[in-house]
Design a protein around this motif. Structure first.
Motif, PDB file in Angstrom:
ATOM      1  N   LYS A  47       0.853  -1.185   0.000  1.00 37.51           N
ATOM      2  CA  LYS A  47       0.000   0.000   0.000  1.00 37.51           C
ATOM      3  C   LYS A  47       0.895   1.242   0.000  1.00 37.51           C
ATOM      4  CE  LYS A  47      -4.049  -2.093   2.053  1.00 37.51           C
ATOM      5  NZ  LYS A  47      -5.094  -1.981   3.069  1.00 37.51           N
ATOM      6  N   PRO A  48       0.349   2.400  -0.376  1.00 36.80           N
ATOM      7  CA  PRO A  48       1.153   3.628  -0.412  1.00 36.80           C
ATOM      8  C   PRO A  48       1.768   3.951   0.951  1.00 36.80           C
ATOM      9  CG  PRO A  48      -0.991   3.976  -1.432  1.00 36.80           C
ATOM     10  CD  PRO A  48      -1.037   2.624  -0.800  1.00 36.80           C
ATOM     11  N   SER A  49       2.850   4.711   0.922  1.00 38.75           N
ATOM     12  CA  SER A  49       3.545   5.053   2.168  1.00 38.75           C
ATOM     13  C   SER A  49       2.667   5.880   3.106  1.00 38.75           C
ATOM     14  CB  SER A  49       4.859   5.788   1.872  1.00 38.75           C
ATOM     15  OG  SER A  49       4.622   7.075   1.353  1.00 38.75           O
ATOM     16  N   SER A  50       1.610   6.498   2.583  1.00 42.25           N
ATOM     17  CA  SER A  50       0.692   7.251   3.455  1.00 42.25           C
ATOM     18  C   SER A  50      -0.004   6.333   4.453  1.00 42.25           C
ATOM     19  CB  SER A  50      -0.353   8.004   2.622  1.00 42.25           C
ATOM     20  OG  SER A  50      -1.131   7.085   1.866  1.00 42.25           O
ATOM     21  N   LYS A  51      -0.028   5.054   4.161  1.00 41.26           N
ATOM     22  CA  LYS A  51      -0.635   4.065   5.068  1.00 41.26           C
ATOM     23  C   LYS A  51       0.390   3.465   6.029  1.00 41.26           C
ATOM     24  CE  LYS A  51      -4.497   4.215   2.721  1.00 41.26           C
ATOM     25  NZ  LYS A  51      -5.555   5.072   3.181  1.00 41.26           N
ATOM     26  N   GLY A  52       1.652   3.846   5.891  1.00 40.62           N
ATOM     27  CA  GLY A  52       2.717   3.230   6.676  1.00 40.62           C
ATOM     28  C   GLY A  52       3.289   4.142   7.745  1.00 40.62           C
ATOM     29  N   LYS A  53       4.231   3.591   8.462  1.00 40.34           N
ATOM     30  CA  LYS A  53       4.959   4.304   9.505  1.00 40.34           C
ATOM     31  C   LYS A  53       6.418   3.902   9.425  1.00 40.34           C
ATOM     32  CE  LYS A  53       1.071   4.563  12.717  1.00 40.34           C
ATOM     33  NZ  LYS A  53       0.797   5.981  12.648  1.00 40.34           N
ATOM     34  N   ARG A  54       7.276   4.783   9.893  1.00 39.33           N
ATOM     35  CA  ARG A  54       8.697   4.492  10.053  1.00 39.33           C
ATOM     36  C   ARG A  54       9.037   4.661  11.521  1.00 39.33           C
ATOM     37  NH1 ARG A  54      11.574   7.709   5.011  1.00 39.33           N
ATOM     38  NH2 ARG A  54      10.939   6.197   3.422  1.00 39.33           N
ATOM     39  N   ILE A  55       9.977   3.892  11.977  1.00 38.73           N
ATOM     40  CA  ILE A  55      10.460   4.036  13.340  1.00 38.73           C
ATOM     41  C   ILE A  55      11.928   4.419  13.239  1.00 38.73           C
ATOM     42  CG2 ILE A  55      10.945   2.914  15.533  1.00 38.73           C
ATOM     43  CD1 ILE A  55       7.916   2.179  13.387  1.00 38.73           C
ATOM     44  N   ALA A  56      12.269   5.604  13.755  1.00 38.77           N
ATOM     45  CA  ALA A  56      13.651   6.089  13.749  1.00 38.77           C
ATOM     46  C   ALA A  56      14.313   5.692  15.061  1.00 38.77           C
ATOM     47  CB  ALA A  56      13.663   7.607  13.578  1.00 38.77           C
ATOM     48  N   PHE A  57      15.515   5.147  14.967  1.00 43.48           N
ATOM     49  CA  PHE A  57      16.289   4.703  16.127  1.00 43.48           C
ATOM     50  C   PHE A  57      17.421   5.680  16.376  1.00 43.48           C
ATOM     51  CE2 PHE A  57      14.088   1.036  14.718  1.00 43.48           C
ATOM     52  CZ  PHE A  57      14.018   0.141  15.764  1.00 43.48           C
ATOM     53  N   ASP A  58      17.605   6.067  17.640  1.00 41.80           N
ATOM     54  CA  ASP A  58      18.745   6.881  18.050  1.00 41.80           C
ATOM     55  C   ASP A  58      19.130   6.421  19.443  1.00 41.80           C
ATOM     56  OD1 ASP A  58      20.718   8.723  18.379  1.00 41.80           O
ATOM     57  OD2 ASP A  58      19.415  10.478  18.386  1.00 41.80           O
ATOM     58  N   GLY A  59      20.100   5.519  19.503  1.00 42.08           N
ATOM     59  CA  GLY A  59      20.444   4.919  20.797  1.00 42.08           C
ATOM     60  C   GLY A  59      19.216   4.202  21.337  1.00 42.08           C
ATOM     61  N   GLY A  61      16.410   5.609  22.085  1.00 44.74           N
ATOM     62  CA  GLY A  61      15.196   6.333  21.701  1.00 44.74           C
ATOM     63  C   GLY A  61      14.577   5.796  20.428  1.00 44.74           C
ATOM     64  N   ARG A  62      13.262   5.882  20.377  1.00 44.47           N
ATOM     65  CA  ARG A  62      12.497   5.480  19.205  1.00 44.47           C
ATOM     66  C   ARG A  62      11.493   6.577  18.892  1.00 44.47           C
ATOM     67  NH1 ARG A  62      16.077   2.445  20.096  1.00 44.47           N
ATOM     68  NH2 ARG A  62      16.054   0.173  20.201  1.00 44.47           N
ATOM     69  N   THR A  63      11.439   6.969  17.621  1.00 47.87           N
ATOM     70  CA  THR A  63      10.490   7.985  17.185  1.00 47.87           C
ATOM     71  C   THR A  63       9.662   7.407  16.053  1.00 47.87           C
ATOM     72  OG1 THR A  63      12.067   9.727  17.731  1.00 47.87           O
ATOM     73  CG2 THR A  63      10.244  10.326  16.284  1.00 47.87           C
ATOM     74  N   VAL A  64       8.342   7.487  16.170  1.00 48.15           N
ATOM     75  CA  VAL A  64       7.440   6.992  15.133  1.00 48.15           C
ATOM     76  C   VAL A  64       7.126   8.149  14.188  1.00 48.15           C
ATOM     77  CG1 VAL A  64       5.180   5.988  14.654  1.00 48.15           C
ATOM     78  CG2 VAL A  64       6.470   5.269  16.684  1.00 48.15           C
ATOM     79  N   ILE A  65       7.296   7.888  12.882  1.00 53.90           N
ATOM     80  CA  ILE A  65       7.054   8.889  11.851  1.00 53.90           C
ATOM     81  C   ILE A  65       5.938   8.365  10.961  1.00 53.90           C
ATOM     82  CG2 ILE A  65       8.082  10.168   9.942  1.00 53.90           C
ATOM     83  CD1 ILE A  65      10.851   9.291  11.314  1.00 53.90           C
ATOM     84  N   ASP A  66       4.877   9.135  10.853  1.00 53.87           N
ATOM     85  CA  ASP A  66       3.752   8.752  10.006  1.00 53.87           C
ATOM     86  C   ASP A  66       4.046   9.072   8.543  1.00 53.87           C
ATOM     87  OD1 ASP A  66       2.185   7.956  12.187  1.00 53.87           O
ATOM     88  OD2 ASP A  66       1.453   9.990  12.511  1.00 53.87           O
ATOM     89  N   GLY A  67       3.571   8.194   7.635  1.00 49.48           N
ATOM     90  CA  GLY A  67       3.660   8.461   6.208  1.00 49.48           C
ATOM     91  C   GLY A  67       2.648   9.517   5.830  1.00 49.48           C
ATOM     92  N   PRO A  68       2.686  10.054   4.640  1.00 49.99           N
ATOM     93  CA  PRO A  68       3.521   9.611   3.522  1.00 49.99           C
ATOM     94  C   PRO A  68       4.957  10.105   3.664  1.00 49.99           C
ATOM     95  CG  PRO A  68       2.219  11.483   2.821  1.00 49.99           C
ATOM     96  CD  PRO A  68       1.809  11.161   4.242  1.00 49.99           C
ATOM     97  N   PHE A  69       5.841   9.425   2.941  1.00 46.29           N
ATOM     98  CA  PHE A  69       7.253   9.751   2.994  1.00 46.29           C
ATOM     99  C   PHE A  69       7.676  10.449   1.709  1.00 46.29           C
ATOM    100  CE2 PHE A  69       6.697   5.672   5.354  1.00 46.29           C
ATOM    101  CZ  PHE A  69       6.648   6.261   6.603  1.00 46.29           C
ATOM    102  N   ALA A  70       8.628  11.358   1.831  1.00 46.75           N
ATOM    103  CA  ALA A  70       9.118  12.131   0.681  1.00 46.75           C
ATOM    104  C   ALA A  70       9.930  11.237  -0.244  1.00 46.75           C
ATOM    105  CB  ALA A  70       9.960  13.305   1.179  1.00 46.75           C
ATOM    106  N   GLU A  71      10.298  11.788  -1.391  1.00 47.04           N
ATOM    107  CA  GLU A  71      11.143  11.093  -2.361  1.00 47.04           C
ATOM    108  C   GLU A  71      10.519   9.797  -2.863  1.00 47.04           C
ATOM    109  OE1 GLU A  71      13.787  12.385  -3.874  1.00 47.04           O
ATOM    110  OE2 GLU A  71      13.551  14.166  -2.641  1.00 47.04           O
ATOM    111  N   THR A  72       9.429   9.930  -3.591  1.00 47.06           N
ATOM    112  CA  THR A  72       8.724   8.777  -4.142  1.00 47.06           C
ATOM    113  C   THR A  72       9.678   7.818  -4.853  1.00 47.06           C
ATOM    114  OG1 THR A  72       6.679  10.018  -4.397  1.00 47.06           O
ATOM    115  CG2 THR A  72       6.922   8.078  -5.771  1.00 47.06           C
TER     116      THR A  72
END
Length: 119
Positions: A47-59, A61-72
């Motif tokens: 499905k399109p990235s607008s339906k997805g999520k990314r989880i960013a790791f920093d040590g 810490g975890r940050t959830v980023i909602d789609g859509p994502f740039a750079e198709t």
């Protein structure tokens, strides 16, 4: 060797537009050829990235980023997992694939690490 075959996203696939019946039938026939040849192990559309999520790791810490994502052009719209003898065989199969999009598109082939690679 196992490879993942990545169907790159387009603006059309990211908009959520579904493929035509003709394209679905052509891809279904291609998938049946892959299965009959013992190549295809798995494959799905995403499905399109607008339906997805990314989880960013920093040590820790975890940050959830909602789609859509740039750079198709960097996104993936679908994939296959194939068992092939080498990359040349994978390239030959991709050249036989129907264009997965209604306009210009790209497919990327990447070898998977196998247990022997870590010996």
């Amino acid at each position: 060797m196992r490879v993942i075959v990545l169907v790159k996203a387009t603006e059309e696939s990211e908009s959520g537009k579904m493929p035509s019946i003709e394209l679905l039938e052509a891809m279904g026939a291609f998938n049946q050829e892959l299965i009959a040849a013992g190549i295809m192990q798995a494959g799905e559309g995403l499905k399109p990235s607008s339906k997805g999520k990314r989880i960013a790791f920093d040590g820790p810490g975890r940050t959830v980023i909602d789609g859509p994502f740039a750079e198709t052009k960097e996104l993936v719209a679908g994939f296959w997992l194939w068992q092939v003898k080498d990359l040349d065989e994978a390239v030959a199969w991709v050249k036989r694939c129907p264009n997965p999009m209604s306009g210009p598109s790209e497919i990327e082939i990447r070898p998977l690490y196998e247990a022997a690679d870590f010996a």
